[in-house]
Design a protein around this motif. Structure first.
Motif, PDB file in Angstrom:
ATOM      1  N   ARG A  52       0.818  -1.225   0.000  1.00  0.00           N
ATOM      2  CA  ARG A  52       0.000   0.000   0.000  1.00  0.00           C
ATOM      3  C   ARG A  52       0.847   1.268   0.000  1.00  0.00           C
ATOM      4  N   ASP A  53       2.116   1.119  -0.293  1.00  0.00           N
ATOM      5  CA  ASP A  53       3.037   2.254  -0.255  1.00  0.00           C
ATOM      6  C   ASP A  53       2.491   3.444  -1.041  1.00  0.00           C
ATOM      7  N   GLY A  54       2.488   4.609  -0.426  1.00  0.00           N
ATOM      8  CA  GLY A  54       2.050   5.815  -1.127  1.00  0.00           C
ATOM      9  C   GLY A  54       0.564   6.077  -1.025  1.00  0.00           C
ATOM     10  N   GLU A  55      -0.217   5.090  -0.599  1.00  0.00           N
ATOM     11  CA  GLU A  55      -1.665   5.328  -0.445  1.00  0.00           C
ATOM     12  C   GLU A  55      -1.921   6.070   0.857  1.00  0.00           C
ATOM     13  N   PRO A  56      -3.010   6.830   0.890  1.00  0.00           N
ATOM     14  CA  PRO A  56      -3.346   7.527   2.138  1.00  0.00           C
ATOM     15  C   PRO A  56      -3.542   6.509   3.272  1.00  0.00           C
ATOM     16  N   SER A  57      -3.017   6.826   4.447  1.00  0.00           N
ATOM     17  CA  SER A  57      -3.118   5.883   5.553  1.00  0.00           C
ATOM     18  C   SER A  57      -4.510   5.933   6.160  1.00  0.00           C
ATOM     19  N   THR A  58      -4.845   4.914   6.912  1.00  0.00           N
ATOM     20  CA  THR A  58      -6.151   4.898   7.570  1.00  0.00           C
ATOM     21  C   THR A  58      -6.141   5.791   8.803  1.00  0.00           C
ATOM     22  N   VAL A  59      -4.957   6.168   9.235  1.00  0.00           N
ATOM     23  CA  VAL A  59      -4.847   6.976  10.445  1.00  0.00           C
ATOM     24  C   VAL A  59      -5.243   8.417  10.169  1.00  0.00           C
ATOM     25  N   ASN A  60      -4.777   8.885   9.038  1.00  0.00           N
ATOM     26  CA  ASN A  60      -4.932  10.294   8.725  1.00  0.00           C
ATOM     27  C   ASN A  60      -4.665  10.407   7.236  1.00  0.00           C
ATOM     28  N   LYS A  61      -5.604  11.011   6.507  1.00  0.00           N
ATOM     29  CA  LYS A  61      -5.517  10.981   5.044  1.00  0.00           C
ATOM     30  C   LYS A  61      -4.309  11.727   4.511  1.00  0.00           C
ATOM     31  N   SER A  62      -3.858  12.730   5.270  1.00  0.00           N
ATOM     32  CA  SER A  62      -2.709  13.490   4.775  1.00  0.00           C
ATOM     33  C   SER A  62      -1.407  12.708   4.966  1.00  0.00           C
ATOM     34  N   ARG A  63      -1.501  11.628   5.704  1.00  0.00           N
ATOM     35  CA  ARG A  63      -0.302  10.811   5.902  1.00  0.00           C
ATOM     36  C   ARG A  63      -0.405   9.556   5.050  1.00  0.00           C
ATOM     37  N   LYS A  64       0.666   9.250   4.357  1.00  0.00           N
ATOM     38  CA  LYS A  64       0.619   8.106   3.451  1.00  0.00           C
ATOM     39  C   LYS A  64       1.420   6.950   4.025  1.00  0.00           C
ATOM     40  N   TRP A  65       1.021   5.740   3.643  1.00  0.00           N
ATOM     41  CA  TRP A  65       1.810   4.578   4.041  1.00  0.00           C
ATOM     42  C   TRP A  65       3.198   4.681   3.424  1.00  0.00           C
ATOM     43  N   VAL A  66       4.195   4.349   4.194  1.00  0.00           N
ATOM     44  CA  VAL A  66       5.573   4.393   3.695  1.00  0.00           C
ATOM     45  C   VAL A  66       6.171   3.003   3.848  1.00  0.00           C
ATOM     46  N   LYS A  67       6.487   2.373   2.729  1.00  0.00           N
ATOM     47  CA  LYS A  67       7.078   1.032   2.800  1.00  0.00           C
ATOM     48  C   LYS A  67       8.521   1.131   3.275  1.00  0.00           C
ATOM     49  N   SER A  68       9.003   0.031   3.764  1.00  0.00           N
ATOM     50  CA  SER A  68      10.397   0.033   4.202  1.00  0.00           C
ATOM     51  C   SER A  68      11.314   0.061   3.003  1.00  0.00           C
ATOM     52  N   PRO A  69      12.314   0.931   3.027  1.00  0.00           N
ATOM     53  CA  PRO A  69      13.272   0.932   1.925  1.00  0.00           C
ATOM     54  C   PRO A  69      14.260  -0.233   2.007  1.00  0.00           C
ATOM     55  N   TRP A  70      14.120  -1.080   3.019  1.00  0.00           N
ATOM     56  CA  TRP A  70      15.070  -2.187   3.170  1.00  0.00           C
ATOM     57  C   TRP A  70      14.385  -3.544   3.037  1.00  0.00           C
ATOM     58  N   ALA A  71      15.117  -4.482   2.459  1.00  0.00           N
ATOM     59  CA  ALA A  71      14.571  -5.830   2.299  1.00  0.00           C
ATOM     60  C   ALA A  71      14.739  -6.625   3.588  1.00  0.00           C
ATOM     61  N   PHE A  72      13.763  -7.492   3.853  1.00  0.00           N
ATOM     62  CA  PHE A  72      13.839  -8.367   5.021  1.00  0.00           C
ATOM     63  C   PHE A  72      14.198  -9.785   4.580  1.00  0.00           C
ATOM     64  N   ALA A  73      14.840 -10.539   5.474  1.00  0.00           N
ATOM     65  CA  ALA A  73      15.080 -11.950   5.201  1.00  0.00           C
ATOM     66  C   ALA A  73      15.025 -12.713   6.514  1.00  0.00           C
ATOM     67  N   GLN A  74      14.788 -14.017   6.409  1.00  0.00           N
ATOM     68  CA  GLN A  74      14.785 -14.854   7.604  1.00  0.00           C
ATOM     69  C   GLN A  74      16.197 -15.308   7.902  1.00  0.00           C
ATOM     70  N   HIS A  75      16.474 -15.457   9.189  1.00  0.00           N
ATOM     71  CA  HIS A  75      17.840 -15.795   9.571  1.00  0.00           C
ATOM     72  C   HIS A  75      17.851 -16.898  10.620  1.00  0.00           C
ATOM     73  N   GLY A  76      18.994 -17.592  10.683  1.00  0.00           N
ATOM     74  CA  GLY A  76      19.249 -18.578  11.728  1.00  0.00           C
ATOM     75  C   GLY A  76      18.296 -19.751  11.673  1.00  0.00           C
ATOM     76  N   GLN A  77      18.437 -20.591  12.682  1.00  0.00           N
ATOM     77  CA  GLN A  77      17.563 -21.751  12.789  1.00  0.00           C
ATOM     78  C   GLN A  77      16.140 -21.318  13.079  1.00  0.00           C
ATOM     79  N   SER A  78      16.019 -20.236  13.837  1.00  0.00           N
ATOM     80  CA  SER A  78      14.688 -19.783  14.237  1.00  0.00           C
ATOM     81  C   SER A  78      13.939 -19.153  13.065  1.00  0.00           C
ATOM     82  N   GLY A  79      14.686 -18.725  12.081  1.00  0.00           N
ATOM     83  CA  GLY A  79      14.038 -18.101  10.918  1.00  0.00           C
ATOM     84  C   GLY A  79      13.439 -16.737  11.226  1.00  0.00           C
ATOM     85  N   ALA A  80      13.970 -16.069  12.222  1.00  0.00           N
ATOM     86  CA  ALA A  80      13.434 -14.742  12.557  1.00  0.00           C
ATOM     87  C   ALA A  80      13.770 -13.747  11.450  1.00  0.00           C
TER      88      ALA A  80
END
Lengths: 1015, 469
Positions: B87-115
């Motif tokens: 939903r990056d760039g769409e108006p947020s549900t909190v406040n229309k003047s504020r937009k959802w901002v996606k993370s500029p960083w990629a996530f990955a799972q790590h370790g045995q736990s896969g966190a």
């Protein structure tokens, strides 16, 4: 329940805090409720949620309720209560205190011993310990007439000049006094020390507090400022220096727009905390969470502050330098005549031979009158007239083209050939207004007679380049991308643009130009709301001198990494300006060469001799015009050219008469002309502007402009003045009708005397602060303060003469049991002295104290300077000066002092921490300053002629602790001294003369807790 | 611990501080007997107010609190939100003047736990199997100063003791030659100022000692006198000061000054030794990044290494601040999120991972609790794309070692990362858990002042049992 901090459970449980009667059961219920309700993260309990929605108040109701807060109500007219213990109750203050003690059966402590009394009173009122002689005299007088002796003591201390130093330092904590602006380069706040001296004088002179407030807020705008009788400097304006302390970034305010808003925010925060103990700055993004402070209030006030420019200001009055300047003007008249006499002859002697000496291989530039001569000299005699006509046509063409180019591409921002045109000026060098053409500046040093012949324009150096000057524009509206200044100048003078009051940003060009030059400063777009203005300054007027960043063109000194005085050693700094223009084209205006038109008037010469005669004729006309003081700009240009080419002589001894006059001029200029006296301050220049309300504090979201004004909760009217409105603000705050002003100051003074205020949070009288422990007493003292003409000294006197102040420091059993915090003041709360007092006491004991008042600050001690951060290395003992004179730098606190809780200098700190950490012990045990003071004291001790360890120890107790030792102490210290001796391998017969041994003894005394306590 | 002297003998977890163990640990220091006698006096006079615990067998002996001032963005580090990316760039549900901002960083799972960990923390990601990541943390107000007060002292306003002071008060110190509560600082204080880390109303012997990253760690740490001469002076001082305190009818200020003089004298001897980095191997220096070209990375590495050495020396509570950035807090990226979060991560990531691994290798992780937290998280929405605002309603912290279960992700925020919705924990719960691991019952660790018993957790706090080992 009006006036109760809803969630301050501590107060609810403190039986000594006044409150409506509540059973302890009810308090518990309330406390439980508060602890839940205060913690939003837990959410609102369901039973309260329903109530919430039902009872939801409108904002108006909420605001009305908030306005009911105790500190916003007028002071109550409470009479001192009736007490049973009349004997204890010396004064109204005592009655209020004693009544509360009586109510809970707390027995006050006995009277303190006289030795304790004089030590306490002297430390509290002057920050220095009494001398043994003073103690003895007091003890004797006290035994005869205790009350009389004590009153006399208090009056003596109040009259001491050290009283002002002590109270000034307290006050400086509140206004975040700092002599540098920290951030990265730690720029000086030049002459901040004048503010320190001003506050010392104000407390010593008992300037009414309301007036002091007025001077802080708007001292520059008072119709009749106070002048210092000693030097006739404007005293009132110095108050405004307080706006200029704290952290200031040197970042460009254009790139980082927030910088200027943060500076103003810090000013606003300091102002409202200092005078009103209100946290108005909390309303930057939203209405205050708890207090009756609106976002609108914040922006009304922010507009006031942003409409005030940060400037260096000249304090000298019109009388300063009046006589020598008058004398210099007169001498200049005579010099004009004498020079004209020499020049007249020289001008008439100009002929072809004169030019032969000036010939060069390469043709001079077109603007040089020699260009024509050079061209003629290259053609045969018969071609002279033709060449001349060609040159004339070329010049006319070039002039016309330049004029057309200039007309098309430039917008004039200011033309100083016809006055200042609405620009504001400051400084003695601009006192005579703009100059008519044909004036000249005498060379005040070196072999020349004349520094420059001046065209029409603004000049700081027409009489002397020791005089300062600043010239500032009204707010500029950008229509084009560059601003160019047509200037001459030198030695650290500067032309620049200022955005958003960021006095340390670098949109500037330094001036080091003997000849007229156009200097261009880019004018970035989208900056209208940063209220830019243009400014020309000598270094005196430059708030960012010395310039550690340099600007790549600063030929005076490159990057300036020395102290202010090092760079100002040569006080000669100067500039002149003719025009300032705005343009998009990539180059400044072209030279229109009008001065050459004169040369080409009339029939062309047919020979070199005739051509030379043409030059000679122009020279004679120019000299004649000069002699008659009627030279126009073109004639000035000719004179400058003739001098430069050596056709007119410019030697300081060009004639005996010239030599005599120059000698006299230089003598007067060197001897009688005083340098300017500057201070950092603020100024209203031009119309103020209304600040747009920024949604959630976001500077990119300006909303509707808010009229200048003050807190709505205090029913403040919108301001009507055209400027910043600081005058009106000052009147609203420095008013007996303002419910906060007197209370806040009375509370501060109470704290300075007793250690803790009646309100323990001196900078916050709002909901997040604490409530007064004795509200009626606070109100009573506030009313009395106003009734007694806002006299700080009278208030201090009343408090120090109270029985409460004279109590012993030991609590009675009932007090220990029922009032462990000593809220009731049943005894005097002994406290650790402040950092400055500790250091000053060491200076005093060692005999190293230099009790001189006032003056530039001493750099704090440092092993090595860090010039990049502008941290210089001062002497270890600060030349023996009191700590208030040690430079207070933001980037690094003074070494020894900083161990004992100095304030940060960035925000108002009405109450210092008094932490107790190993760092303090380490400082007392190992800091080189302490060791040096112990050495100095030892040096004096071994010369005192003492005949035994005991007598010397006795003397040390008297000096350091103002009392004799007990037999046990005498034995204990004596034993230690003998141990020092044996460790130093000093034989008993050599002990009294051993500096090493007595240094250790002195060092131990400095480490006694009693030494650093106010008993 | 070779080469470090005179350090105390290691003490088993939960072993109470006895006179014998103190004697053992401090026998070589000057004036021990005198100090010991003094200590006995104080204990007697203060009627047990000196320290309180432990209440039960501790899991951790020391705490290292890695304070991330300014507020790290949870949705950019430990709490991935695919919905936000969508939903990056769409108006947020909190406040229309504020937009959802996606993370500029990629996530990955790590370790045995896969966190899940974002690429901001590549090194910490290698340690996930040691971490208990709490994704459902909740603070109170979105203001730095109150946030810092709440995180440190459990209360929104200045004046209460900080966590480190409570720990030192609760357990005393394992090494009488060093303060029990040390803040490794960069010479600047977090928003809220010194009261954020203060001892509040607790005795000032539990006040923090600041240790600077650069220059002399502590001013005036080099003795001016030979030891014996200083001892003579200290004995004289103690006599005078004790009399002076008595004259004032007992004075906490003077009494703590007496203690400080003794402590200062011992610190002079010990601090240079404890901080001596020259004895660390090249591999260890490498691990932390002690020789990194970036001064902030280098200095943060030094502070983390010092934290380990201070744990070894028996210091109870060590706080490590971040290198300076914005005055409001180094992680406070209302704008410049991408650039500055990356910079802050670069300064801290390697040294934190090194600290976890180094403690592990030395067998100290079991008895050392590491807490990584800022005063709040950052909003998943914003008015501009490259910034986030203060967000107390749901954010992430992590704990490691000291009785914490590794490889655990506890709690959750909603699909956008706004509200903590599952296993919600507030800061009182975090405090209760930290105290619990130290063997302290947060409901029993109290101090009476102004007529009331105060607790770090006020009237709240539940131990987060699901993350305990």
């Amino acid at each position: 329940m009006k006036g109760l901090v809803p969630c301050n459970v501590v107060n609810l449980f403190n039986p000594w805090v006044p409150r409506p009667f509540l059973s302890s059961g009810k308090i518990l219920v309330l406390a439980a409720f508060c602890s839940v309700a205060a913690d939003r993260s837990r959410g609102t309990p369901p039973e309260l949620q329903a109530a919430d929605t039902k009872a939801a108040k409108t904002w108006e109701q909420e605001f009305a309720a908030r306005k009911g807060w105790w500190a916003l109500q007028p002071e109550t007219d409470s009479k001192p209560p009736v007490v049973r213990d009349e004997a204890w109750s010396h004064s109204a203050v005592d009655r209020f205190l004693r009544a509360r003690m009586e109510a809970v059966n707390v027995v006050p402590a006995a009277m303190a011993e006289p030795r304790v009394l004089i030590r306490r009173a002297t430390l509290v009122l002057t920050g220095l310990p009494p001398t043994p002689e003073e103690v003895n005299a007091f003890v004797t007088a006290w035994s005869r007439d205790a009350r009389g002796a004590y009153e006399a003591l208090v009056d003596r201390l109040l009259a001491s000049p050290h009283f002002g130093e002590r109270f000034a330092r307290h006050w400086m904590d509140v206004v975040r006094f700092s002599e540098t602006n920290g951030s990265e380069f730690n720029y000086d706040v030049p002459f901040a020390w004048r503010y320190r001296d001003y506050v010392i004088r104000a407390f010593n002179g008992d300037v009414p507090y309301d007036h002091l407030v007025r001077e802080h807020i708007a001292g520059d705008l008072l119709p009749q400022p106070r002048r210092n009788p000693a030097d006739d400097l404007n005293e009132s304006a110095i108050g405004t220096a307080f706006y200029r302390f704290g952290e200031v970034s040197q970042q460009s305010c254009v790139e980082f727009r927030i910088v200027g808003f943060d500076i103003a925010d810090n000013q606003l925060d300091t102002l409202t905390k200092t005078f009103q103990a209100s946290t108005v700055a909390c309303a930057r993004c939203h209405d205050h969470k708890l207090d009756a402070i609106l976002t609108k209030d914040y922006y009304a006030l922010l507009g006031v502050l942003r409409s005030s420019r940060a400037v260096q200001r000249t304090l000298d009055g019109p009388a300063a330098n009046r006589a020598p300047m008058e004398r210099l003007r007169a001498l200049k008249q005579q010099l004009r005549t004498a020079l004209a006499a020499v020049w007249r002859e020289e001008a008439s002697a100009i002929n072809a031979e004169s030019f032969a000496k000036l010939s060069s291989a390469a043709p001079p530039p077109v603007g040089d009158p020699l260009h024509a001569w050079h061209a003629l000299s290259k053609v045969p005699a018969q071609g002279i007239a033709e060449t001349w006509s060609k040159l004339a046509a070329e010049q006319a063409g070039a002039s016309a083209a330049a004029a057309e180019f200039n007309r098309k591409n430039f917008t004039t921002l200011a033309d100083f050939r016809s006055g200042f045109n609405g620009w504001t000026t400051d400084g003695m060098g601009l006192r005579d207004g703009t100059g008519r053409s044909g004036d000249f500046a005498v060379a005040c040093e070196g072999g020349s007679a004349v520094k420059a012949v001046l065209p029409a324009g603004a000049f700081t150096f027409a009489l002397s380049d020791k005089l300062n000057g600043a010239l500032r524009s009204p707010p500029l509206k950008r229509t084009q991308g560059n601003v160019s200044f047509e200037v001459v100048g030198g030695h650290n003078s500067l032309a620049r643009l200022v955005f958003n009051n960021c006095q340390l940003s670098a949109h500037q060009k330094s001036l080091h130009h003997q000849d007229w030059t156009w200097l261009t400063v880019p004018f970035p777009g989208g900056t209208d709301d940063l209220h830019p203005y243009a400014e020309l300054m000598t270094f005196w007027d430059n708030p960012k001198f010395p310039e550690p960043q340099g600007d790549g063109t600063d030929k005076d000194s490159g990057v300036q990494r020395g102290t202010w005085s090092e760079h100002a050693k040569n006080p000669r700094t100067w500039w002149g300006v003719r025009r300032i223009v705005m343009h998009n084209v990539g180059e400044p205006p072209k030279d229109e060469l009008t001065r050459l038109a004169h040369l080409f008037e009339g029939a062309p010469p047919a020979s070199m001799d005739a051509a030379a005669a043409r030059y000679a004729q122009i020279a004679q006309q120019a000299v004649a015009a000069f002699a008659a003081d009627q030279a126009g700009d073109d004639e000035v240009a000719w004179l400058e050219w003739l001098i430069k080419r050596g056709l007119l002589s410019n030697r300081a001894d060009a004639s005996p008469k010239v030599a005599r006059l120059i000698g006299e001029y230089r003598a007067v200029e060197g001897r009688d002309l005083s340098l300017p006296h500057m201070m950092p301050g603020v100024a209203d220049e031009g119309a103020g502007f209304e600040q747009a309300l920024l949604a959630r504090g976001d500077i990119m979201k300006p909303g509707a402009p808010v009229a200048h004004g003050y807190l709505e909760a205090l029913s403040s009217p919108a301001f009507t003045s055209k400027g910043s409105g600081r005058r009106e603000l000052a009147d609203l705050i420095a008013s007996a009708d303002n419910p906060l002003t007197a209370r806040v100051m009375v509370n501060r003074i109470w704290q300075w005397i007793f250690g803790v205020g009646l309100v323990r949070t001196p900078d916050d009288f709002g909901h997040l602060g604490e409530q007064p422990s004795h509200p009626q007493l606070l109100d009573h003292q506030a009313r009395r303060f106003v009734a007694e003409g806002w006299s700080v000294k009278k208030l201090v006197r009343a408090l120090v003469l109270s029985r409460a102040f004279q109590s012993a420091a030991v609590p009675t059993p009932s007090a220990s049991e029922r009032d462990p915090q000593n809220t009731l003041l049943s005894h005097f709360s002994a406290r650790r002295a402040e950092a400055e007092v500790i250091r000053d006491a060491m200076l005093a004991a060692s005999g190293r104290l230099d009790a001189t008042l006032f003056g530039p600050s001493i750099d704090p001690y440092r092993e090595q300077p860090d010039r990049q951060s502008r941290l210089f290395a001062g002497p270890l003992d600060g030349n023996g000066r009191r700590s208030i004179y040690i430079k207070f730098q933001l980037l690094e606190a003074a070494r020894f002092l900083s161990a004992f809780n100095l304030p940060g200098g960035k925000v108002a700190e009405g109450r210092r921490d008094s932490s107790n950490v190993p760092a303090q012990s380490l400082a007392l045990l190992n800091d080189p300053f302490v060791i040096a003071m112990a050495e100095a004291w030892a040096g004096r001790l071994v010369k005192d002629g003492g005949t035994s360890i005991d007598t010397r120890v006795e003397a040390m107790f008297q000096t350091a602790l103002n009392r004799p030792p007990s037999p046990a102490e005498r034995a204990r210290v004596g034993t230690a001294i003998k141990s020092f001796a044996s460790q130093h391998q000093v034989a008993p017969e050599g002990l009294l003369a051993s500096r090493a041994v007595w240094k250790d003894a002195a060092h131990a005394f400095f480490n006694f807790n009693e030494f650093i306590f106010i008993p | 611990m070779s080469g470090l002297s005179p350090l105390p003998e290691p003490q088993g977890p939960g072993r109470p501080l006895t006179r014998r163990s103190l004697l053992q640990s401090s026998a070589t220091s000057f004036g021990w007997l005198a100090f010991s006698a003094l200590q006995q006096q104080q204990r007697a006079s203060a009627a047990g107010a000196f320290t309180q615990g432990p209440h039960f067998a501790p899991r951790a002996k020391s705490v290292i609190f890695l304070f991330m001032d300014g507020g790290v963005s949870h949705v950019d580090t430990f709490d991935p939100k695919p919905e936000l990316t969508k939903r990056d760039g769409e108006p947020s549900t909190v406040n229309k003047s504020r937009k959802w901002v996606k993370s500029p960083w990629a996530f990955a799972q790590h370790g045995q736990s896969g966190a899940w960990v974002s690429e901001l923390f590549p090194q910490i990601a290698t340690c996930v199997d040691d971490l208990a990541i709490v994704r459902s943390m909740k603070a109170d107000l979105p203001i730095h100063s109150t946030g810092n007060f709440k995180l440190h002292t459990g209360h929104n306003l200045a004046g209460r003791p900080s966590l480190g002071s409570w720990a030192a008060y609760g357990l005393g110190t394992e090494n009488e030659n060093l303060p029990g509560y040390i803040v490794l600082s960069f010479g600047h204080l977090p928003a809220g100022g010194s009261e954020v880390i203060s001892n509040g109303f607790l005795p000032s012997s539990h006040a923090p000692t600041l240790l600077r990253a650069e220059g002399a760690p502590i001013e005036n740490i080099v003795p001016a006198d030979p030891a014996a001469l200083q001892r003579t002076k200290l004995d004289l001082l103690r006599g005078q000061d004790t009399d002076f305190a008595a004259q004032l009818g007992g004075s906490e200020a003077v009494e703590s000054a007496i203690r400080n003089h003794e402590l200062a004298a011992r610190m002079q001897m010990l601090v240079p030794d404890v901080l001596d980095e020259s004895r660390e191997t090249k591999a260890t220096r490498e691990l932390y990044g002690m020789d990194d070209a970036d001064p902030h990375t280098r200095l943060y590495a030094r502070q983390c290494l010092r934290a380990r050495r201070l744990v070894e020396a028996g210091v109870r509570f060590i706080q490590v601040n971040c290198p300076p950035g914005r005055p409001s807090g180094v992680w406070d990226q209302h704008d410049g999120l991408k650039k500055e979060h990356e910079k802050n991560a670069r300064h801290t990531d390697r040294a934190i991972a090194a600290l976890i691994k180094d403690l592990g290798q030395r067998g100290l992780l079991d008895t050392t609790l590491i807490v990584w937290a800022g005063e709040f998280g950052r909003t998943p929405h914003a008015p501009k794309p490259d910034g986030r605002d203060h967000h107390p309603e749901g954010f992430s912290v992590f704990l490691a070692g000291g009785g914490v279960k590794g490889g655990v992700v506890h709690g959750a925020t909603d699909e956008f990362g706004i509200n903590a919705v599952e296993d919600v924990c507030d800061l009182h719960d975090l405090h209760a858990t930290i105290l619990h691991l130290l063997g302290l019952d947060h409901e029993r660790l109290t101090f009476r002042t102004s007529g009331r018993d105060f607790r770090l957790t006020d009237v709240a706090g539940r131990v987060i049992r699901k993350i305990l080992a």
